[in-house]
Design a protein around this motif. Structure first.
Motif, PDB file in Angstrom:
ATOM      1  N   GLY A  67      47.165 -62.498  25.388  1.00 20.88           N
ATOM      2  CA  GLY A  67      46.781 -63.634  26.212  1.00 20.88           C
ATOM      3  C   GLY A  67      46.415 -63.218  27.624  1.00 20.88           C
ATOM      4  N   TYR A  68      45.803 -64.127  28.335  1.00 20.87           N
ATOM      5  CA  TYR A  68      45.356 -63.849  29.699  1.00 20.87           C
ATOM      6  C   TYR A  68      46.529 -63.486  30.606  1.00 20.87           C
ATOM      7  CZ  TYR A  68      43.410 -64.742  34.361  1.00 20.87           C
ATOM      8  OH  TYR A  68      43.024 -64.632  35.666  1.00 20.87           O
ATOM      9  N   ASP A  69      47.577 -64.322  30.610  1.00 26.22           N
ATOM     10  CA  ASP A  69      48.729 -64.039  31.466  1.00 26.22           C
ATOM     11  C   ASP A  69      49.420 -62.743  31.057  1.00 26.22           C
ATOM     12  OD1 ASP A  69      48.083 -66.797  32.010  1.00 26.22           O
ATOM     13  OD2 ASP A  69      50.045 -66.969  32.964  1.00 26.22           O
ATOM     14  N   VAL A  70      49.480 -62.496  29.755  1.00 27.15           N
ATOM     15  CA  VAL A  70      50.111 -61.278  29.250  1.00 27.15           C
ATOM     16  C   VAL A  70      49.364 -60.049  29.763  1.00 27.15           C
ATOM     17  CG1 VAL A  70      50.565 -59.917  27.169  1.00 27.15           C
ATOM     18  CG2 VAL A  70      51.096 -62.368  27.206  1.00 27.15           C
ATOM     19  N   GLU A  71      48.041 -60.066  29.675  1.00 31.03           N
ATOM     20  CA  GLU A  71      47.260 -58.904  30.100  1.00 31.03           C
ATOM     21  C   GLU A  71      47.253 -58.742  31.622  1.00 31.03           C
ATOM     22  OE1 GLU A  71      43.841 -57.427  28.208  1.00 31.03           O
ATOM     23  OE2 GLU A  71      43.878 -58.916  26.586  1.00 31.03           O
ATOM     24  N   VAL A  72      47.279 -59.848  32.356  1.00 35.36           N
ATOM     25  CA  VAL A  72      47.381 -59.742  33.811  1.00 35.36           C
ATOM     26  C   VAL A  72      48.717 -59.115  34.196  1.00 35.36           C
ATOM     27  CG1 VAL A  72      47.562 -61.033  35.974  1.00 35.36           C
ATOM     28  CG2 VAL A  72      45.803 -61.645  34.311  1.00 35.36           C
ATOM     29  N   ALA A  73      49.795 -59.561  33.552  1.00 35.14           N
ATOM     30  CA  ALA A  73      51.122 -59.006  33.836  1.00 35.14           C
ATOM     31  C   ALA A  73      51.178 -57.519  33.491  1.00 35.14           C
ATOM     32  CB  ALA A  73      52.186 -59.777  33.063  1.00 35.14           C
ATOM     33  N   GLU A  74      50.580 -57.144  32.366  1.00 32.79           N
ATOM     34  CA  GLU A  74      50.559 -55.727  31.979  1.00 32.79           C
ATOM     35  C   GLU A  74      49.795 -54.900  33.009  1.00 32.79           C
ATOM     36  OE1 GLU A  74      50.781 -56.115  27.096  1.00 32.79           O
ATOM     37  OE2 GLU A  74      48.825 -56.157  28.114  1.00 32.79           O
ATOM     38  N   ALA A  75      48.687 -55.425  33.503  1.00 36.35           N
ATOM     39  CA  ALA A  75      47.897 -54.709  34.503  1.00 36.35           C
ATOM     40  C   ALA A  75      48.662 -54.566  35.815  1.00 36.35           C
ATOM     41  CB  ALA A  75      46.564 -55.427  34.728  1.00 36.35           C
ATOM     42  N   VAL A  76      49.401 -55.605  36.197  1.00 41.23           N
ATOM     43  CA  VAL A  76      50.208 -55.561  37.418  1.00 41.23           C
ATOM     44  C   VAL A  76      51.301 -54.503  37.289  1.00 41.23           C
ATOM     45  CG1 VAL A  76      51.956 -56.828  38.753  1.00 41.23           C
ATOM     46  CG2 VAL A  76      49.769 -57.903  38.207  1.00 41.23           C
ATOM     47  N   LEU A 235      59.377 -58.218  45.626  1.00 42.40           N
ATOM     48  CA  LEU A 235      58.627 -58.085  44.378  1.00 42.40           C
ATOM     49  C   LEU A 235      57.341 -58.898  44.443  1.00 42.40           C
ATOM     50  CD1 LEU A 235      58.253 -57.147  41.489  1.00 42.40           C
ATOM     51  CD2 LEU A 235      59.761 -59.009  40.744  1.00 42.40           C
ATOM     52  N   ALA A 236      57.423 -60.120  44.980  1.00 39.22           N
ATOM     53  CA  ALA A 236      56.222 -60.945  45.130  1.00 39.22           C
ATOM     54  C   ALA A 236      55.194 -60.236  46.006  1.00 39.22           C
ATOM     55  CB  ALA A 236      56.583 -62.306  45.721  1.00 39.22           C
ATOM     56  N   THR A 237      55.660 -59.592  47.074  1.00 33.42           N
ATOM     57  CA  THR A 237      54.758 -58.857  47.965  1.00 33.42           C
ATOM     58  C   THR A 237      54.112 -57.681  47.233  1.00 33.42           C
ATOM     59  OG1 THR A 237      56.087 -59.470  49.901  1.00 33.42           O
ATOM     60  CG2 THR A 237      54.602 -57.582  50.135  1.00 33.42           C
ATOM     61  N   ALA A 238      54.916 -56.972  46.424  1.00 33.52           N
ATOM     62  CA  ALA A 238      54.375 -55.843  45.663  1.00 33.52           C
ATOM     63  C   ALA A 238      53.341 -56.313  44.645  1.00 33.52           C
ATOM     64  CB  ALA A 238      55.513 -55.101  44.971  1.00 33.52           C
ATOM     65  N   ILE A 239      53.630 -57.443  43.995  1.00 37.63           N
ATOM     66  CA  ILE A 239      52.681 -58.008  43.033  1.00 37.63           C
ATOM     67  C   ILE A 239      51.386 -58.395  43.735  1.00 37.63           C
ATOM     68  CG2 ILE A 239      52.246 -59.952  41.483  1.00 37.63           C
ATOM     69  CD1 ILE A 239      55.213 -59.864  40.728  1.00 37.63           C
ATOM     70  N   ASP A 240      51.497 -58.927  44.950  1.00 44.17           N
ATOM     71  CA  ASP A 240      50.292 -59.254  45.731  1.00 44.17           C
ATOM     72  C   ASP A 240      49.405 -58.034  45.898  1.00 44.17           C
ATOM     73  OD1 ASP A 240      50.895 -61.910  46.088  1.00 44.17           O
ATOM     74  OD2 ASP A 240      51.657 -61.694  48.128  1.00 44.17           O
ATOM     75  N   GLY A 241      50.029 -56.912  46.248  1.00 40.45           N
ATOM     76  CA  GLY A 241      49.251 -55.686  46.431  1.00 40.45           C
ATOM     77  C   GLY A 241      48.560 -55.264  45.150  1.00 40.45           C
ATOM     78  N   ALA A 242      49.278 -55.391  44.032  1.00 32.46           N
ATOM     79  CA  ALA A 242      48.684 -55.034  42.742  1.00 32.46           C
ATOM     80  C   ALA A 242      47.529 -55.963  42.402  1.00 32.46           C
ATOM     81  CB  ALA A 242      49.754 -55.093  41.655  1.00 32.46           C
ATOM     82  N   LEU A 243      47.715 -57.265  42.634  1.00 27.73           N
ATOM     83  CA  LEU A 243      46.650 -58.231  42.343  1.00 27.73           C
ATOM     84  C   LEU A 243      45.423 -57.991  43.213  1.00 27.73           C
ATOM     85  CD1 LEU A 243      48.717 -61.527  41.907  1.00 27.73           C
ATOM     86  CD2 LEU A 243      47.511 -60.267  40.121  1.00 27.73           C
ATOM     87  N   ASP A 244      45.650 -57.605  44.470  1.00 25.68           N
ATOM     88  CA  ASP A 244      44.520 -57.294  45.356  1.00 25.68           C
ATOM     89  C   ASP A 244      43.691 -56.144  44.776  1.00 25.68           C
ATOM     90  OD1 ASP A 244      45.145 -59.254  47.173  1.00 25.68           O
ATOM     91  OD2 ASP A 244      46.234 -57.911  48.533  1.00 25.68           O
ATOM     92  N   THR A 245      44.384 -55.124  44.290  1.00 33.72           N
ATOM     93  CA  THR A 245      43.689 -53.983  43.689  1.00 33.72           C
ATOM     94  C   THR A 245      42.947 -54.399  42.426  1.00 33.72           C
ATOM     95  OG1 THR A 245      45.333 -52.424  44.559  1.00 33.72           O
ATOM     96  CG2 THR A 245      43.985 -51.684  42.693  1.00 33.72           C
ATOM     97  N   LEU A 246      43.603 -55.206  41.592  1.00 29.60           N
ATOM     98  CA  LEU A 246      42.997 -55.641  40.328  1.00 29.60           C
ATOM     99  C   LEU A 246      41.809 -56.575  40.559  1.00 29.60           C
ATOM    100  CD1 LEU A 246      46.292 -56.282  38.350  1.00 29.60           C
ATOM    101  CD2 LEU A 246      44.705 -54.365  38.063  1.00 29.60           C
ATOM    102  N   ALA A 247      41.855 -57.308  41.663  1.00 24.07           N
ATOM    103  CA  ALA A 247      40.698 -58.141  42.019  1.00 24.07           C
ATOM    104  C   ALA A 247      39.551 -57.270  42.515  1.00 24.07           C
ATOM    105  CB  ALA A 247      41.087 -59.162  43.079  1.00 24.07           C
TER     106      ALA A 247
END
Length: 266
Positions: A67-76, A235-247
């Motif tokens: 699923g979309y959320d599953v793959e986003v979480a895996e990428a993070v 953790l939320a801050t770290a996830i932000d950094g990962a999402l920025d990279t993935l974007a």
């Protein structure tokens, strides 16, 4: 003497730092970057998700959780240098499990609302959706919500979309959910239905020849993100950094296109 005092202060600071590091090692896990994330399991991001909410989190024909959320979480998790473990949990119990510390975060299209922001910390959004008006393909009579006045719209009575339809002047035909609403629309028994854009895009992705189209959308958006307890703000801050990279590298756009046919990450 000044040099002796400076040396003593340096040694004291070093010992204090080592002591704090030793104490913290048992209480909090860190990512490869050395960030103190307070993870449930060392080196692993534990993510709560339903596993029954297509296309965001569900099991494919082979039984694999996808699923979309599953793959986003895996990428993070991959971006953070962490393993990932999914804890499949019913929605009614998912926040209680987060509060109890059974998992680190939730990836299950958790909308950011003022009420939730009072209790939880959120990453930046990885999904942005709108309410959309759906009509039969080729229908040019609707181009805005104002055009729903006098039309019949298929809506679940417990949905906020029913309220929007009625406020727009539509007569509501009660249905149990999207599947029934779109069936009535395709059969010509109603003139429109309002639903979340992600639901509609997923349906069109699965049924590209469906005789329906989106005619209008709300200006207001709904944003979904990873939710954590306030104690895991880091953790939320770290996830932000990962999402920025993935974007930036196009991963979020690619996953959006895979599941919805367009970019829903922003």
């Amino acid at each position: 003497m000044r040099h002796q005092r400076a040396l003593l202060a340096t040694l004291t600071a070093t010992v204090t730092t080592l002591a704090l590091t030793a104490c913290g090692s048992d209480d909090a896990a860190t990512s490869d970057a050395g960030e103190d994330l307070g993870l449930v399991s060392d080196g692993t991001l534990t993510v709560a998700t339903e596993g029954t909410y297509r296309p965001f989190t569900f099991h494919d024909d082979s039984g694999e959780l996808v699923g979309y959320d599953v793959e986003v979480a895996e990428a993070v998790a991959d971006e953070l240098g962490l393993e990932i473990e999914f804890a499949e949990t019913q929605w009614d119990a998912i926040f209680a499990g987060l509060d109890a510390g059974r998992f680190d975060t939730i990836a299950n299209q958790v909308s950011i609302t003022p009420e939730r922001e009072e209790k939880y910390a959120f990453s930046e959004p990885y999904t942005v959706s709108r309410g959309v008006v759906v009509v039969p393909a080729g229908d040019t009579s609707v181009s805005s919500f104002a055009d729903l006045d006098g039309k019949t719209s298929a809506q679940s009575l417990t949905s906020n979309w029913r309220t929007l339809a009625e406020e727009s002047g539509a007569a509501v035909e009660p249905v149990e959910g999207w599947a029934q609403a779109v069936a009535l629309l395709e059969q010509g028994r109603v003139q429109t239905t309002i639903n979340d854009s992600l639901t509609v895009l997923d349906y069109l992705q699965e049924h590209p020849d469906a005789p329906i189209e989106i005619a209008a959308e709300t200006e207001d958006t709904s944003e979904s993100a990873f939710a954590v307890t306030p104690q895991r703000e880091a953790l939320a801050t770290a996830i932000d950094g990962a999402l920025d990279t993935l974007a930036a590298d196009g991963t979020l756009t690619e996953l959006s296109q895979k599941y919805f046919g367009e970019d829903v990450s922003r």
